[in-house]
Design a protein around this motif. Sequence first.
Motif, mmCIF file in Angstrom:
data_model
loop_
_atom_site.group_PDB
_atom_site.id
_atom_site.type_symbol
_atom_site.label_atom_id
_atom_site.label_comp_id
_atom_site.label_asym_id
_atom_site.label_seq_id
_atom_site.Cartn_x
_atom_site.Cartn_y
_atom_site.Cartn_z
ATOM 1 N N ARG A 11 0.798 -1.236 -0.079
ATOM 2 C CA ARG A 11 0.033 -0.047 0.048
ATOM 3 C C ARG A 11 0.854 1.411 0.030
ATOM 4 N NH1 ARG A 11 -4.593 0.795 4.439
ATOM 5 N NH2 ARG A 11 -5.316 -1.141 3.328
ATOM 6 N N LYS A 12 1.876 1.301 0.943
ATOM 7 C CA LYS A 12 2.823 2.495 0.822
ATOM 8 C C LYS A 12 3.473 2.867 -0.254
ATOM 9 C CE LYS A 12 3.488 2.624 5.708
ATOM 10 N NZ LYS A 12 4.385 2.649 6.882
ATOM 11 N N GLY A 15 0.977 3.798 -3.073
ATOM 12 C CA GLY A 15 0.489 5.206 -2.835
ATOM 13 C C GLY A 15 1.341 6.431 -3.049
ATOM 14 N N VAL A 16 2.570 6.209 -2.937
ATOM 15 C CA VAL A 16 3.541 7.027 -3.133
ATOM 16 C C VAL A 16 3.772 7.330 -4.677
ATOM 17 C CG1 VAL A 16 6.160 7.936 -2.935
ATOM 18 C CG2 VAL A 16 4.663 6.879 -0.915
ATOM 19 N N LEU A 17 3.685 6.420 -5.354
ATOM 20 C CA LEU A 17 3.814 6.535 -6.887
ATOM 21 C C LEU A 17 2.606 7.131 -7.425
ATOM 22 C CD1 LEU A 17 5.404 2.631 -7.618
ATOM 23 C CD2 LEU A 17 6.671 4.913 -7.829
ATOM 24 N N PHE A 18 1.474 6.795 -6.821
ATOM 25 C CA PHE A 18 0.144 7.233 -7.393
ATOM 26 C C PHE A 18 0.184 8.962 -7.033
ATOM 27 C CE2 PHE A 18 -4.667 7.740 -7.331
ATOM 28 C CZ PHE A 18 -4.827 7.436 -8.518
ATOM 29 N N ILE A 57 -3.862 19.642 -2.981
ATOM 30 C CA ILE A 57 -3.941 18.724 -1.674
ATOM 31 C C ILE A 57 -5.233 18.138 -1.660
ATOM 32 C CG2 ILE A 57 -3.843 18.963 0.652
ATOM 33 C CD1 ILE A 57 -2.089 21.517 0.299
ATOM 34 N N VAL A 58 -6.168 18.762 -2.192
ATOM 35 C CA VAL A 58 -7.729 17.969 -2.015
ATOM 36 C C VAL A 58 -7.735 16.578 -2.650
ATOM 37 C CG1 VAL A 58 -9.888 18.551 -2.620
ATOM 38 C CG2 VAL A 58 -8.611 20.265 -2.148
ATOM 39 N N PRO A 59 -7.240 16.325 -3.758
ATOM 40 C CA PRO A 59 -7.550 14.842 -4.090
ATOM 41 C C PRO A 59 -6.282 14.123 -3.599
ATOM 42 C CG PRO A 59 -6.426 16.152 -5.880
ATOM 43 C CD PRO A 59 -6.811 17.158 -4.781
ATOM 44 N N ILE A 60 -5.343 14.424 -2.911
ATOM 45 C CA ILE A 60 -4.129 13.839 -2.409
ATOM 46 C C ILE A 60 -4.497 13.347 -0.892
ATOM 47 C CG2 ILE A 60 -1.901 13.872 -1.802
ATOM 48 C CD1 ILE A 60 -1.153 14.938 -4.413
ATOM 49 N N ARG A 61 -5.165 14.238 -0.304
ATOM 50 C CA ARG A 61 -5.554 13.851 1.242
ATOM 51 C C ARG A 61 -6.077 12.491 1.487
ATOM 52 N NH1 ARG A 61 -8.570 18.426 4.840
ATOM 53 N NH2 ARG A 61 -7.113 17.940 6.826
ATOM 54 N N PRO A 62 -7.027 12.074 0.800
ATOM 55 C CA PRO A 62 -7.763 10.892 0.997
ATOM 56 C C PRO A 62 -6.772 9.676 0.551
ATOM 57 C CG PRO A 62 -9.147 11.840 -0.439
ATOM 58 C CD PRO A 62 -7.987 12.740 -0.269
ATOM 59 N N LEU A 63 -5.846 9.911 -0.393
ATOM 60 C CA LEU A 63 -4.784 8.938 -0.687
ATOM 61 C C LEU A 63 -3.768 8.895 0.412
ATOM 62 C CD1 LEU A 63 -3.692 7.022 -2.892
ATOM 63 C CD2 LEU A 63 -2.560 8.882 -3.888
ATOM 64 N N VAL A 64 -3.444 9.807 1.158
ATOM 65 C CA VAL A 64 -2.524 9.933 1.995
ATOM 66 C C VAL A 64 -2.997 9.173 3.377
ATOM 67 C CG1 VAL A 64 -1.147 11.287 3.949
ATOM 68 C CG2 VAL A 64 -1.219 11.988 1.377
ATOM 69 N N ARG A 65 -4.345 9.389 3.707
ATOM 70 C CA ARG A 65 -5.008 8.819 4.549
ATOM 71 C C ARG A 65 -5.000 7.169 4.445
ATOM 72 N NH1 ARG A 65 -10.231 12.574 5.530
ATOM 73 N NH2 ARG A 65 -9.130 14.286 6.550
ATOM 74 N N TRP A 66 -5.319 6.652 3.215
ATOM 75 C CA TRP A 66 -5.505 5.405 2.876
ATOM 76 C C TRP A 66 -3.887 4.807 3.167
ATOM 77 C CZ3 TRP A 66 -2.924 2.901 -1.481
ATOM 78 C CH2 TRP A 66 -3.342 1.668 -1.682
ATOM 79 N N ILE A 67 -2.741 5.737 2.804
ATOM 80 C CA ILE A 67 -1.447 4.999 2.870
ATOM 81 C C ILE A 67 -1.422 4.659 4.361
ATOM 82 C CG2 ILE A 67 0.810 5.184 2.688
ATOM 83 C CD1 ILE A 67 0.368 7.003 0.303
#
Length: 67
Positions: A11-12, A15-18, A57-67
């Motif tokens: 996942r990490k 997530g970073v690549l995405f 930051i808006v679309p990346i915020r949920p992705l960071v939570r998922w990581i």
Amino acid sequence: MPSYDEKPKIRKPLGVLFIILLICLYAAAIMSVAGPIQRLPALAQAPIWLVLGIVWIVPIRPLVRWI
């Protein structure tokens, strides 16, 4: 306390690549509209660049939570 015998999670790294991919796509989109924005007076450009600099930051915020 996390145990060290857990299997590494994919996942990490994914997530970073995405995140990197999303930032590159966002930067390309912003560069495509930079010409018309740069033709505006400096006082009109400032709030536009400020908003565009924060909006990514808006679309990346949920992705960071998922990581």
